[in-house]
Design a protein around this motif. Sequence first.
Motif, PDB file in Angstrom:
ATOM      1  N   VAL A 262       0.898  -1.266  -0.121  1.00  0.00           N
ATOM      2  CA  VAL A 262       0.113  -0.054   0.107  1.00  0.00           C
ATOM      3  C   VAL A 262       0.880   1.319  -0.023  1.00  0.00           C
ATOM      4  O   VAL A 262       0.546   2.121  -0.744  1.00  0.00           O
ATOM      5  CB  VAL A 262      -0.991   0.161   1.267  1.00  0.00           C
ATOM      6  N   LEU A 263       1.872   1.299   0.925  1.00  0.00           N
ATOM      7  CA  LEU A 263       2.647   2.458   0.976  1.00  0.00           C
ATOM      8  C   LEU A 263       3.357   2.681  -0.443  1.00  0.00           C
ATOM      9  O   LEU A 263       3.608   3.828  -0.747  1.00  0.00           O
ATOM     10  CB  LEU A 263       3.744   2.271   1.892  1.00  0.00           C
ATOM     11  N   ARG A 264       3.898   1.630  -1.030  1.00  0.00           N
ATOM     12  CA  ARG A 264       4.614   1.906  -2.309  1.00  0.00           C
ATOM     13  C   ARG A 264       3.623   2.546  -3.302  1.00  0.00           C
ATOM     14  O   ARG A 264       4.110   3.356  -3.948  1.00  0.00           O
ATOM     15  CB  ARG A 264       5.019   0.261  -2.938  1.00  0.00           C
ATOM     16  N   ILE A 265       2.355   2.175  -3.337  1.00  0.00           N
ATOM     17  CA  ILE A 265       1.365   2.802  -4.082  1.00  0.00           C
ATOM     18  C   ILE A 265       1.231   4.338  -3.741  1.00  0.00           C
ATOM     19  O   ILE A 265       1.211   5.129  -4.574  1.00  0.00           O
ATOM     20  CB  ILE A 265       0.006   2.060  -4.182  1.00  0.00           C
ATOM     21  N   VAL A 266       0.836   4.583  -2.548  1.00  0.00           N
ATOM     22  CA  VAL A 266       0.521   5.912  -2.118  1.00  0.00           C
ATOM     23  C   VAL A 266       1.854   6.885  -2.049  1.00  0.00           C
ATOM     24  O   VAL A 266       1.781   8.176  -2.331  1.00  0.00           O
ATOM     25  CB  VAL A 266      -0.196   6.074  -0.791  1.00  0.00           C
ATOM     26  N   TYR A 267       3.121   6.282  -2.013  1.00  0.00           N
ATOM     27  CA  TYR A 267       4.247   6.907  -1.937  1.00  0.00           C
ATOM     28  C   TYR A 267       4.764   7.063  -3.460  1.00  0.00           C
ATOM     29  O   TYR A 267       5.705   7.753  -3.740  1.00  0.00           O
ATOM     30  CB  TYR A 267       5.417   6.391  -0.956  1.00  0.00           C
ATOM     31  N   LEU A 268       4.272   6.120  -4.372  1.00  0.00           N
ATOM     32  CA  LEU A 268       4.706   6.212  -5.797  1.00  0.00           C
ATOM     33  C   LEU A 268       6.026   5.761  -5.888  1.00  0.00           C
ATOM     34  O   LEU A 268       6.901   6.434  -6.590  1.00  0.00           O
ATOM     35  CB  LEU A 268       4.460   7.549  -6.376  1.00  0.00           C
ATOM     36  N   THR A 269       6.459   4.696  -5.157  1.00  0.00           N
ATOM     37  CA  THR A 269       7.681   4.094  -5.335  1.00  0.00           C
ATOM     38  C   THR A 269       7.679   2.620  -5.378  1.00  0.00           C
ATOM     39  O   THR A 269       6.875   2.054  -4.893  1.00  0.00           O
ATOM     40  CB  THR A 269       8.600   4.682  -4.069  1.00  0.00           C
ATOM     41  N   ASP A 270       8.635   2.017  -5.969  1.00  0.00           N
ATOM     42  CA  ASP A 270       8.762   0.677  -6.159  1.00  0.00           C
ATOM     43  C   ASP A 270       9.913   0.200  -5.193  1.00  0.00           C
ATOM     44  O   ASP A 270      10.128  -1.177  -5.500  1.00  0.00           O
ATOM     45  CB  ASP A 270       9.048   0.026  -7.623  1.00  0.00           C
ATOM     46  N   LYS A 271      10.313   0.859  -4.305  1.00  0.00           N
ATOM     47  CA  LYS A 271      11.602   0.642  -3.793  1.00  0.00           C
ATOM     48  C   LYS A 271      11.269   0.342  -2.095  1.00  0.00           C
ATOM     49  O   LYS A 271      10.013   0.990  -1.578  1.00  0.00           O
ATOM     50  CB  LYS A 271      12.552   1.567  -3.722  1.00  0.00           C
ATOM     51  N   ALA A 272      11.992  -0.538  -1.542  1.00  0.00           N
ATOM     52  CA  ALA A 272      11.715  -1.051  -0.080  1.00  0.00           C
ATOM     53  C   ALA A 272      12.483   0.202   0.654  1.00  0.00           C
ATOM     54  O   ALA A 272      13.451   0.870   0.316  1.00  0.00           O
ATOM     55  CB  ALA A 272      12.343  -2.245   0.092  1.00  0.00           C
ATOM     56  N   GLY A 273      11.954   0.406   2.075  1.00  0.00           N
ATOM     57  CA  GLY A 273      12.921   1.437   2.834  1.00  0.00           C
ATOM     58  C   GLY A 273      12.386   2.798   2.684  1.00  0.00           C
ATOM     59  O   GLY A 273      12.963   3.623   3.242  1.00  0.00           O
ATOM     60  N   VAL A 274      11.563   3.124   1.848  1.00  0.00           N
ATOM     61  CA  VAL A 274      10.986   4.508   1.802  1.00  0.00           C
ATOM     62  C   VAL A 274      10.026   4.713   2.701  1.00  0.00           C
ATOM     63  O   VAL A 274       8.957   4.123   2.991  1.00  0.00           O
ATOM     64  CB  VAL A 274      10.408   4.876   0.268  1.00  0.00           C
ATOM     65  N   ASP A 275       9.987   6.078   3.261  1.00  0.00           N
ATOM     66  CA  ASP A 275       9.223   6.435   4.191  1.00  0.00           C
ATOM     67  C   ASP A 275       8.339   7.723   3.801  1.00  0.00           C
ATOM     68  O   ASP A 275       7.676   8.287   4.806  1.00  0.00           O
ATOM     69  CB  ASP A 275       9.753   6.667   5.776  1.00  0.00           C
ATOM     70  N   SER A 276       8.492   8.209   2.691  1.00  0.00           N
ATOM     71  CA  SER A 276       7.532   9.425   2.354  1.00  0.00           C
ATOM     72  C   SER A 276       7.626   9.428   0.875  1.00  0.00           C
ATOM     73  O   SER A 276       8.321   8.907   0.074  1.00  0.00           O
ATOM     74  CB  SER A 276       8.314  10.761   2.826  1.00  0.00           C
TER      75      SER A 276
END
Length: 291
Positions: A262-276
């Motif tokens: 979910v966070l990858r979708i709303v943060y618009l990233t396909d990477k792990a460890g991203v917090d924003s």
Amino acid sequence: MDALSKLSRRQSLQSLVLFGAGAVITGLHRPTAAHAQATSPSAMKDEDIFQFALNLEYMEAEYYLRATTGKGIDAADIGADAGGVNGGRKVSFRDKAISEFADELAENELAHVRFYRKTLGSQAVARPTIDFEGGFKAVATAAGLPEFDPFANDMNFLLGGVLFEDVGVTGYAGAAPLLQNKEFVEATAAILAVEAYHMGMARAQLDQMGEKGQKAANAVSAARDKLDGPGDKDQGVEHNGKANLVPATPDGMVFRRTPQEVLRIVYLTDKAGVDSGGFYPKGMNGALKST
């Protein structure tokens, strides 16, 4: 008894892994060893999961309220030191049925925000910073939708809504059987039902708009699927020339998505460890905020 004390502090690791509020997927994924360590039971509490859901409900409520009233959530419902919201304006709806549907969506999502804030009490997180303008611009680029403005017309509004409505349904489906408190199981199941009504209605309306609506919705679905990780985990509103209004497993059940997906979708990233990033340029509030 205080509402917060009703929350079980013995939530299993399984609930942390399965609870999400995201779009449809084709199955459940077991956590890697690293992920299991990062979300150990000793490090997570039920409150963290409900805070995660509240972050998402803030975004949904802001989207629908701005589209229907031209303004967002009142100060009384956003918490102290709440983040700002960039973008969003009142939609000039042409279809009366869609306009009334939007009003109902706004009312329901605001009620969800208030429910979580009341339940969490003093531990309710404030509204995070939300960026509709930048988030939707990035989604449009990824989906190949030039000049996309979700507040411009009826179809665009529904497309923006589907991005969020596919979020709520599967999250509550993952949470409901894992909650230990009966009252919260009942509440989660009830919210799941409302989110499912929302999603099905929005998908049906886009499908009825013909090829243009179907292609745009499928493009959003495909773009979202590229973010959450490997595998085909999303379904558009049309498949093989037929309507696909009810995304479901082969057993006719709701799909689930993990919080990290979910966070990858709303943060618009396909990477792990991203917090924003993406719709949450400063990240979500609470413990559960990293992909």
